[in-house]
Scaffold this motif. Structure first.
Motif, short mmCIF file in Angstrom:
data_model
loop_
_atom_site.label_atom_id
_atom_site.label_comp_id
_atom_site.label_asym_id
_atom_site.label_seq_id
_atom_site.Cartn_x
_atom_site.Cartn_y
_atom_site.Cartn_z
N THR A 1 5.12 6.70 19.97
CA THR A 1 4.50 7.59 19.64
C THR A 1 3.78 8.00 17.78
O THR A 1 3.00 8.32 17.25
N SER A 2 4.90 7.26 17.14
CA SER A 2 5.24 6.91 15.75
C SER A 2 3.78 5.96 15.83
O SER A 2 3.49 5.81 14.62
N LEU A 3 3.31 4.95 16.47
CA LEU A 3 2.63 3.78 16.14
C LEU A 3 1.36 4.40 16.93
O LEU A 3 0.35 3.52 15.89
N SER A 4 1.30 5.40 17.12
CA SER A 4 -0.34 6.36 17.31
C SER A 4 -0.60 6.53 15.71
O SER A 4 -1.69 6.59 15.65
N LEU B 1 0.64 -0.59 -0.22
CA LEU B 1 0.08 -0.30 0.15
C LEU B 1 0.89 1.40 -0.09
O LEU B 1 0.38 2.29 -0.71
N THR B 2 2.32 1.38 0.85
CA THR B 2 2.82 2.43 0.76
C THR B 2 3.94 1.95 1.86
O THR B 2 3.67 0.83 2.85
N PRO B 3 5.19 2.73 1.72
CA PRO B 3 6.76 2.14 2.00
C PRO B 3 6.24 2.03 3.70
O PRO B 3 6.80 1.25 4.28
N TRP B 4 5.92 2.99 4.04
CA TRP B 4 6.16 2.71 6.04
C TRP B 4 5.47 2.01 6.43
O TRP B 4 6.27 1.59 7.53
N VAL B 5 4.66 0.91 5.98
CA VAL B 5 3.75 -0.02 6.25
C VAL B 5 4.67 -0.81 6.71
O VAL B 5 4.86 -1.93 7.66
N SER B 6 5.60 -1.17 5.78
CA SER B 6 7.16 -2.54 5.72
C SER B 6 7.09 -2.36 6.99
O SER B 6 8.08 -3.19 7.36
N ASN B 7 7.06 -1.34 7.42
CA ASN B 7 8.04 -1.36 9.39
C ASN B 7 7.37 -1.73 10.28
O ASN B 7 7.57 -1.74 11.46
N TYR B 8 5.91 -2.36 9.76
CA TYR B 8 5.32 -2.72 11.43
C TYR B 8 4.58 -4.06 10.91
O TYR B 8 4.53 -4.40 9.52
N GLN B 9 4.34 -4.57 12.30
CA GLN B 9 3.52 -5.53 11.53
C GLN B 9 2.09 -6.01 11.91
O GLN B 9 2.10 -4.86 13.10
N LEU B 10 1.32 -6.10 11.11
CA LEU B 10 0.46 -5.51 11.32
C LEU B 10 -0.89 -6.99 11.84
O LEU B 10 -0.88 -7.60 10.80
N ARG B 11 -1.75 -6.87 12.32
CA ARG B 11 -2.37 -8.47 12.42
C ARG B 11 -3.91 -7.53 11.84
O ARG B 11 -4.64 -7.48 13.77
N LEU B 12 -4.52 -7.90 11.59
CA LEU B 12 -5.75 -6.67 11.60
C LEU B 12 -7.20 -7.81 12.24
O LEU B 12 -7.67 -8.89 11.55
N ILE B 13 -7.40 -7.26 12.76
CA ILE B 13 -9.30 -8.33 13.57
C ILE B 13 -10.17 -7.22 13.14
O ILE B 13 -11.36 -8.09 12.44
N ILE C 1 -0.38 -4.83 16.86
CA ILE C 1 0.80 -3.96 15.86
C ILE C 1 2.36 -4.38 16.74
O ILE C 1 2.45 -4.10 18.04
N ARG C 2 3.48 -3.91 15.94
CA ARG C 2 5.02 -3.39 16.87
C ARG C 2 5.36 -3.77 15.77
O ARG C 2 5.61 -3.26 14.38
N ASP C 3 6.32 -2.60 15.97
CA ASP C 3 7.58 -2.12 14.96
C ASP C 3 8.53 -3.47 14.80
O ASP C 3 7.97 -4.74 14.94
#
Lengths: 270, 270
Positions: B187-190, B140-152, B173-175
């Motif tokens: 802060t960034s996660l928010s 979707l967009t580059p920054w997302v690759s820096n997070y591991q997302l588990r969508l509920i 979510i985590r880095d």
């Protein structure tokens, strides 16, 4: 014809000293237990931007930080345009007394364009304003006398038996005497919720807003339609922790339009 | 032993030029569709205060205003102490590129004292992180690759049949790679929630945060306890109106502590 100015207009009067530099004075009508009512301080910070000849558009967001005590005396406000874009404008605003900063704020003004809109938060089910008794709370602290409050939920009695596991309040409110709603009045109204820790514990303790953020969903035409009608205020805390709690709040028009949403961080000692 | 710095530490690195004056550089790792990911910008604004030798205490609130486009280049941050009290400190922080302000912020730091505390917002009923599949959204967009997302709840598919009457998302979510949680990472996660208008409409449109306010309920000890574990993020909008919508969000530790609450105002064109 001579008309007496409304107390809110006296409390938020600013005299221009230079471009973006204003002088104001605290109004005893809006005194709080300690220092002034934060709502009128937030309102006067916003007004410094709106009164500036180079301001662009209408308010969409405002953050006000209460940085230190404010003495019952003259103050100066410096309002500086950080950036103007095609349809938005960012401000940095500082209130000082005797050279020391007491309040900081940032504001965003914008020219809105009509577009896809949707109200997601539902208008709460509450009795109409005229069905709710006017509360007599003026003895609590002076600024309250400038508002007519009709409490639906979340009373403030300072009786231990009214302590609650949750802090939600709902009330109908308007300026007293009545005054047509505008951005200055809406800003001040947004702070007219008692500290949530009082509602939870029903015990007095030191408490004061340290930061407040407002998102203006209403435009000036919407505010003109509301006029002098009561607005519905709803507020609740999410977390109290070691000296600070938050508060989320909304103000609605009687016909169900969400006018403004706000969040606050409040200092307390308990 | 040689260790490669975490991408977040590269993105938020600040070199001190003078007292309160720093130089930083955008990181392509956290690029967004247009300009940088706002989360790392908010984090670097806070870091400018925390890195200052005269800073007092830990963050309790931060407001960041995205005032103009940020070019993929060097930037300067000026962090100024507006006021220091006995246990609180207020900051005004500005990020500039080539002499023009692109981001403004105010921050409040404080030394917290233990006292009466209460969690009012309940921890949501959600499946544990390991029971939720990792989402593959990096395209979707580059920054997302820096997070591991588990969508509920509240997916982003850009398929019209997934359009929804409400915008709530919940995710673990985590880095990525894992990094111990601190105030900069929190802060960034928010800001790691997709624009709520995408979730509602499942159609791309121009959208970007214009103002974000964070209230830090967690102290550094709590963040250390969380370490590299996933945190639970929940976000929803309340009102979309003529080009701006709001978002309220929370981040929770896996054992149910409310770490941070946030509100945003987001520009959109639809």
């Amino acid at each position: 014809m001579h008309t007496t100015p409304h107390p809110l207009d006296i409390a938020t009067q600013l005299d221009e000293l230079d471009e973006g530099l204003y002088r104001g004075h605290l109004s005893t009508a809006y005194a709080n237990m300690v220092g002034p009512f934060g709502g009128t301080i937030a309102a006067v910070m916003l007004k410094a931007a709106l009164q500036h000849p180079q301001h662009l558009g209408e308010p969409v967001s405002l953050t006000v930080n209460f940085a230190g005590p404010i003495a019952d005396a003259e103050f100066q406000i410096q309002a500086r345009i950080a950036r103007t874009n095609r349809s938005t404008q960012h401000w940095i605003i500082e209130l000082s007394q005797q050279g020391e900063i007491a309040v900081t704020a940032t504001a965003l003004l914008a020219v809105r364009r009509p577009g896809w809109s949707s109200a997601e938060l539902p208008f709460p089910e509450v009795p109409a304003a005229e069905q709710v008794a006017v509360a007599d709370l003026g003895r609590l602290t002076p600024w309250v006398s400038n508002y007519q409050l009709r409490l639906i939920e979340g009373p403030l009695t300072f009786k231990p038996e009214d302590a609650s596991e949750q802090s939600q309040s709902r009330l109908w409110i308007r300026d007293q005497p009545a005054r047509p709603l505008d951005f200055v009045a809406l800003t001040s109204l947004s702070d007219a919720f008692f500290p949530r820790i009082f509602v939870r514990r029903q015990q007095p303790c030191p408490a004061g807003t340290v930061s407040m953020t407002l998102y203006y969903h209403a435009d000036s035409e919407t505010l003109t339609r509301v006029g002098t009608q009561e607005v519905l205020g709803c507020a609740r805390a999410q977390q109290f922790r070691n000296g600070f709690f938050d508060q989320n709040a909304e103000l609605w028009s009687a016909d169900g339009e969400l006018l403004i949403t706000s969040s606050q961080l409040v200092y307390y000692k308990a």
